[in-house]
Design a protein around this motif. Structure first.
Motif, PDB file in Angstrom:
ATOM      1  N   MET A 214       1.107  -1.201  -0.279  1.00  0.00           N
ATOM      2  CA  MET A 214      -0.155   0.163   0.058  1.00  0.00           C
ATOM      3  C   MET A 214       1.062   1.478   0.009  1.00  0.00           C
TER       4      MET A 214
ATOM      5  N   VAL B  71       1.525   5.368  -0.054  1.00  0.00           N
ATOM      6  CA  VAL B  71       1.462   5.959   1.114  1.00  0.00           C
ATOM      7  C   VAL B  71       0.700   6.980   0.577  1.00  0.00           C
TER       8      VAL B  71
ATOM      9  N   LEU C  18      -2.784   4.740   1.692  1.00  0.00           N
ATOM     10  CA  LEU C  18      -2.872   4.773   3.497  1.00  0.00           C
ATOM     11  C   LEU C  18      -3.527   6.051   3.829  1.00  0.00           C
TER      12      LEU C  18
ATOM     13  N   SER D 205      -7.194   6.265   3.085  1.00  0.00           N
ATOM     14  CA  SER D 205      -7.906   5.264   4.035  1.00  0.00           C
ATOM     15  C   SER D 205      -7.725   6.488   5.397  1.00  0.00           C
ATOM     16  N   MET D 206      -7.271   6.562   6.190  1.00  0.00           N
ATOM     17  CA  MET D 206      -6.942   7.471   7.384  1.00  0.00           C
ATOM     18  C   MET D 206      -8.109   8.495   7.590  1.00  0.00           C
TER      19      MET D 206
END
Length: 118
Positions: free
Chosen positions: A1, A3, A6, A9-10
Motif C-alpha cells: 500500500m 503512502v 494509506l 484510508s486514514m
C-alpha cells in the motif's frame, strides 16, 4: 500500500468517525428541540453508504426528520413551527461540534510543548 493510499484510508476513517459523532449530536439536539412541543421518539443514528456523503471528503450526515408515510408526522411537517424546531435542533448539533472542536484546538495550543534535549 502506497503512502497516498494509506493517508487516504486514514482520512476516510477519520471522516467516518466524525460523521457518526456529528450525526449523534444532531439527532439528540433535534429530538430535544422537537420534544419541547411535540412527542417524538429518538430512532437513533444509522449508517449508510450514500455516494454523496461518502465521496464528499469531509464529515457529513443525512438527516431524516420525519416520515411522510406517517400521517401524524406528515401533518407536523406541514407546520412551520415543527420545521423550525427541527432546523434549530440541527443547528444546535452542528454548533456543538464546532464548540467541541474549538475547545480541543485551544487545549492543544495551550499545552506545554516538551523541551528539546541537547
Amino acid at each position: 500500500m502506497g503512502v497516498k493510499a494509506l493517508l487516504s484510508s486514514m482520512q476516510l476513517r477519520t471522516d467516518l468517525i466524525m460523521s457518526r459523532f456529528l450525526a449523534i449530536l444532531i439527532q439528540n439536539a433535534m429530538v430535544r428541540r422537537a420534544n419541547t412541543k411535540y412527542k417524538v421518539r429518538n430512532l437513533g443514528v444509522r449508517r449508510g453508504l450514500f455516494y454523496l456523503l461518502f465521496a464528499s471528503g469531509v464529515p457529513s450526515v443525512l438527516v431524516e426528520a420525519s416520515f411522510l408515510s406517517n400521517r401524524k408526522e406528515e401533518k407536523r411537517l406541514r407546520t412551520s413551527k415543527y420545521r423550525q424546531l427541527i432546523a434549530r435542533g440541527m443547528f444546535d448539533g452542528v454548533l456543538s461540534i464546532v464548540r467541541l472542536s474549538r475547545a480541543s484546538l485551544k487545549r492543544r495550543i495551550h499545552q506545554k510543548l516538551p523541551r528539546k534535549r541537547r
